[in-house]
Write an enzyme that holds these catalytic residues in place. Structure first.
Site, short mmCIF file in Angstrom:
data_model
loop_
_atom_site.label_atom_id
_atom_site.label_comp_id
_atom_site.label_asym_id
_atom_site.label_seq_id
_atom_site.Cartn_x
_atom_site.Cartn_y
_atom_site.Cartn_z
N ARG A 114 6.86 -14.62 -19.96
CA ARG A 114 5.74 -14.69 -20.88
C ARG A 114 6.07 -14.10 -22.25
NH1 ARG A 114 1.02 -12.79 -16.66
NH2 ARG A 114 0.91 -14.72 -15.45
N ARG A 143 1.78 -14.44 -26.15
CA ARG A 143 1.14 -13.26 -25.59
C ARG A 143 0.87 -12.19 -26.64
NH1 ARG A 143 -0.94 -14.24 -20.54
NH2 ARG A 143 -0.51 -12.14 -19.79
N ARG A 145 -1.44 -20.03 -33.12
CA ARG A 145 -2.27 -20.60 -32.06
C ARG A 145 -3.76 -20.58 -32.41
NH1 ARG A 145 -2.57 -20.14 -26.57
NH2 ARG A 145 -4.69 -20.86 -27.00
N ASP A 179 2.78 -24.15 -19.69
CA ASP A 179 1.97 -23.55 -18.64
C ASP A 179 2.25 -24.31 -17.36
OD1 ASP A 179 -0.61 -21.65 -18.27
OD2 ASP A 179 -0.78 -23.41 -16.96
N TYR A 235 -4.04 -23.38 -6.87
CA TYR A 235 -4.98 -23.69 -7.95
C TYR A 235 -5.78 -24.95 -7.63
CZ TYR A 235 -3.28 -20.21 -11.31
OH TYR A 235 -2.97 -19.04 -11.95
#
Length: 355
Positions: free
Chosen positions: A38, A42, A51, A87, A162
């Site tokens: 990551r 972040r 972003r 992702d 998920y």
């Protein structure tokens, strides 16, 4: 043939002789290589700036933005490898699964998979579905030069979790209920996800990724017997599917101390270790023939510099006898971490391990 292989009779590529790939191959290194899970985004203010106002999944589909975010930690921290900004649910979104990443929650699936009919959501992934990945990696490899790029994907179990739960879960009750109640449907679900994951990793490798990591974030929720019977075949299928490319394959999960040997057995060249198991003990559990990656507790980065260095020294001492070691955190960078603390950590590891 991957651009990162170095077959007999051909000149090695720029990334082949990098410290990171040497460590993955369990060869002598000039210093212990460092990268952070990551790290792309972040905590970096420059990441937050680019972003701003762009939803997560949309940002993953913009090649120039992906390239910029992937490069930011390389420029700032001087890490030994870049990790592709994406992702784990990107390939699911690309094949039409109705999902979104909710801020503060995570991936949320509109129509969870609970029956055989629900499997129809999962068609094959083609390179055209993720054209932006190929384009972004082309931009990245041109810019990175000798610095390797790590591609990645979510492992079948974590993706299944998920999809079955409909989102993040603490207890994985729906997932385990399906696994135990309908083993054949479960096996078919994981096999289909293994196909999708393999295709996604192949796209990244063929575009120029020098290594790949399979993230099995939630597999620590399983007992070893359940992992061996119900999960390991699908993970092994993914590793087998990309074996011919000759790039290092890394396997990482959280809370997987009891599964480390099995995770290595699934086919990884490098086994990622979280902070709960010292690296020398992890090496005993994994067995010979594998490099290890890890494993500083991410929370240590909030302590004083002296404390960070002391704990880092413990990790390096535990890794002293390993066949190959890639320094990393025991999990990912947290959004509230001080970027300067990460930069200092990279410099400390490089300095302490310079040969």
């Amino acid at each position: 043939m991957s651009a990162n292989q170095s077959p007999a009779g051909q000149q090695p590529t720029a990334t082949y002789e990098s410290a990171f790939l040497k460590a993955c191959r369990r060869e002598p290194v000039p210093h212990t290589p460092v990268w952070f899970m990551r790290q792309a985004g972040r905590s970096l203010p420059e990441y937050l700036k680019v972003r701003e106002g762009i939803p997560m999944l949309e940002s993953c589909e913009r090649p120039e933005l992906v390239a910029e975010i992937t490069l930011q930690p390389v420029r700032r921290h001087h890490v030994d490898a870049a990790i592709y900004y994406s992702d784990i649910v990107v390939p699911l979104k690309a094949i039409g699964v109705d999902l979104d990443i909710k801020p503060g929650v995570g991936p949320v699936v509109q129509n969870p998979i609970r029956t055989r009919a629900d499997l129809a959501q999962l068609r094959d992934l083609t390179p055209e579905d993720v054209w932006y990945v190929t384009e972004a990696i082309g931009l990245l490899t041109a810019e990175l030069g000798e610095i390797p790029l790590i591609g990645f994907a979510g492992a079948p179990f974590t993706l299944a979790s998920y999809l079955v739960e409909g989102g993040p879960s603490k207890n994985h009750e729906h997932t385990k209920a399906l696994m135990y109640s309908d083993p054949q449907l479960w096996a078919d679900l994981l096999d289909r996800l293994a196909e999708i994951t393999s295709a996604f990793l192949k796209v990244q490798i063929e575009a120029g990724a020098s290594a790949v990591q399979l993230f099995d974030s939630w597999v620590g929720a399983l007992a070893p017997a359940d992992y061996r019977r119900s999960v390991m075949p699908a993970s092994a299928k993914v590793f087998d599917a990309v074996a011919s490319y000759g790039v290092p394959r890394i396997h990482f999960g959280v809370g997987t101390g009891e599964l480390l040997g099995l995770m290595g057995e699934a086919g990884a060249d490098v086994v990622g270790v979280d902070w709960r198991v010292p690296l020398d003990e992890a090496a005993r559990r994994v067995g010979p023939g594998k490099a290890l990656q890890g494993n500083l507790d991410p929370a240590i980065l909030f302590a004083s510099t002296d404390a960070v260095e002391a704990k880092t020294r413990e990790v390096l001492d535990a890794a002293a006898g390993l066949e190959g070691h890639v320094f990393n955190l025991g999990h990912g960078v947290m959004p509230s971490m001080d970027p300067d603390a990460l930069s200092r950590l990279v410099e400390y590891v490089h300095t302490q391990t310079a040969r």
